[in-house]
Design a protein around this motif. Structure first.
Motif, PDB file in Angstrom:
ATOM      1  N   GLU A   1     -15.393  48.910 -93.208  1.00  0.00           N
ATOM      2  CA  GLU A   1     -15.213  48.404 -94.568  1.00  0.00           C
ATOM      3  C   GLU A   1     -14.790  49.562 -95.456  1.00  0.00           C
ATOM      4  O   GLU A   1     -15.283  50.673 -95.309  1.00  0.00           O
ATOM      5  N   PHE A   2     -13.879  49.263 -96.396  1.00  0.00           N
ATOM      6  CA  PHE A   2     -13.334  50.288 -97.281  1.00  0.00           C
ATOM      7  C   PHE A   2     -13.384  49.775 -98.711  1.00  0.00           C
ATOM      8  O   PHE A   2     -12.987  48.647 -98.987  1.00  0.00           O
ATOM      9  N   ARG A   3     -13.895  50.614 -99.614  1.00  0.00           N
ATOM     10  CA  ARG A   3     -14.006  50.200-101.012  1.00  0.00           C
ATOM     11  C   ARG A   3     -13.733  51.382-101.924  1.00  0.00           C
ATOM     12  O   ARG A   3     -14.146  52.504-101.655  1.00  0.00           O
ATOM     13  N   LEU A   4     -13.046  51.103-103.018  1.00  0.00           N
ATOM     14  CA  LEU A   4     -12.822  52.091-104.070  1.00  0.00           C
ATOM     15  C   LEU A   4     -13.649  51.683-105.275  1.00  0.00           C
ATOM     16  O   LEU A   4     -13.649  50.507-105.657  1.00  0.00           O
TER      17      LEU A   4
ATOM     18  N   VAL B   1     -17.190  52.177 -89.624  1.00  0.00           N
ATOM     19  CA  VAL B   1     -17.551  53.002 -90.781  1.00  0.00           C
ATOM     20  C   VAL B   1     -17.496  52.158 -92.059  1.00  0.00           C
ATOM     21  O   VAL B   1     -16.684  51.241 -92.182  1.00  0.00           O
ATOM     22  N   HIS B   2     -18.402  52.440 -92.965  1.00  0.00           N
ATOM     23  CA  HIS B   2     -18.408  51.827 -94.304  1.00  0.00           C
ATOM     24  C   HIS B   2     -18.075  52.964 -95.270  1.00  0.00           C
ATOM     25  O   HIS B   2     -18.925  53.794 -95.553  1.00  0.00           O
TER      26      HIS B   2
ATOM     27  N   ARG C   1     -10.013  49.508 -91.468  1.00  0.00           N
ATOM     28  CA  ARG C   1     -10.015  48.105 -91.034  1.00  0.00           C
ATOM     29  C   ARG C   1      -9.681  47.981 -89.548  1.00  0.00           C
ATOM     30  O   ARG C   1     -10.231  47.124 -88.864  1.00  0.00           O
ATOM     31  N   SER C   2      -8.773  48.804 -89.040  1.00  0.00           N
ATOM     32  CA  SER C   2      -8.408  48.718 -87.624  1.00  0.00           C
ATOM     33  C   SER C   2      -9.548  49.183 -86.716  1.00  0.00           C
ATOM     34  O   SER C   2      -9.534  48.904 -85.515  1.00  0.00           O
TER      35      SER C   2
END
Length: 110
Positions: free
Chosen positions: A76-79, A43-44, A71-72
């Protein structure tokens, strides 16, 4: 205080717009809404905080958990859209060095 969470999840691209305050009262709703998305493979996730007026350590904990979960699962994770106040909170805690943070709403939900 209330929180509004608008989620668009299309083809493993989750865009989230959060409005209101993130504190001990509202953080469980945020966690409950976003954690299922964070467990999707690849997932992004982009979370727009441009309309968040306040966040305490409970909110930080939710975002740390989301970051780790995404991440696991090779995502990708973004604020994005952090106010100066929120940006400072992430800087002071050292999370700005770990989580992808952009003060502008660039890449966020329009």
């Amino acid at each position: 205080m209330n929180i509004m969470i608008d989620v668009k999840d299309i083809d493993s691209k989750a865009t989230v717009k959060v409005k209101g305050e993130i504190d001990a009262y509202t953080a469980p709703k945020l966690r409950e809404t976003l954690f299922p998305l964070s467990e999707q493979q690849n997932v992004h996730m982009v979370v727009d905080l441009s309309e968040v007026s306040y966040m305490d350590s409970t909110g930080l904990g939710v975002f740390v958990g989301l970051f780790k979960s995404v991440r696991s699962h090779d995502g990708e994770f973004r604020l994005v859209g952090l106010s100066e106040r929120l940006r400072r909170l992430f800087d002071i805690t050292g999370l700005a060095d770990i989580i992808d943070i952009n003060s502008n709403a660039e890449g966020g939900v329009k």
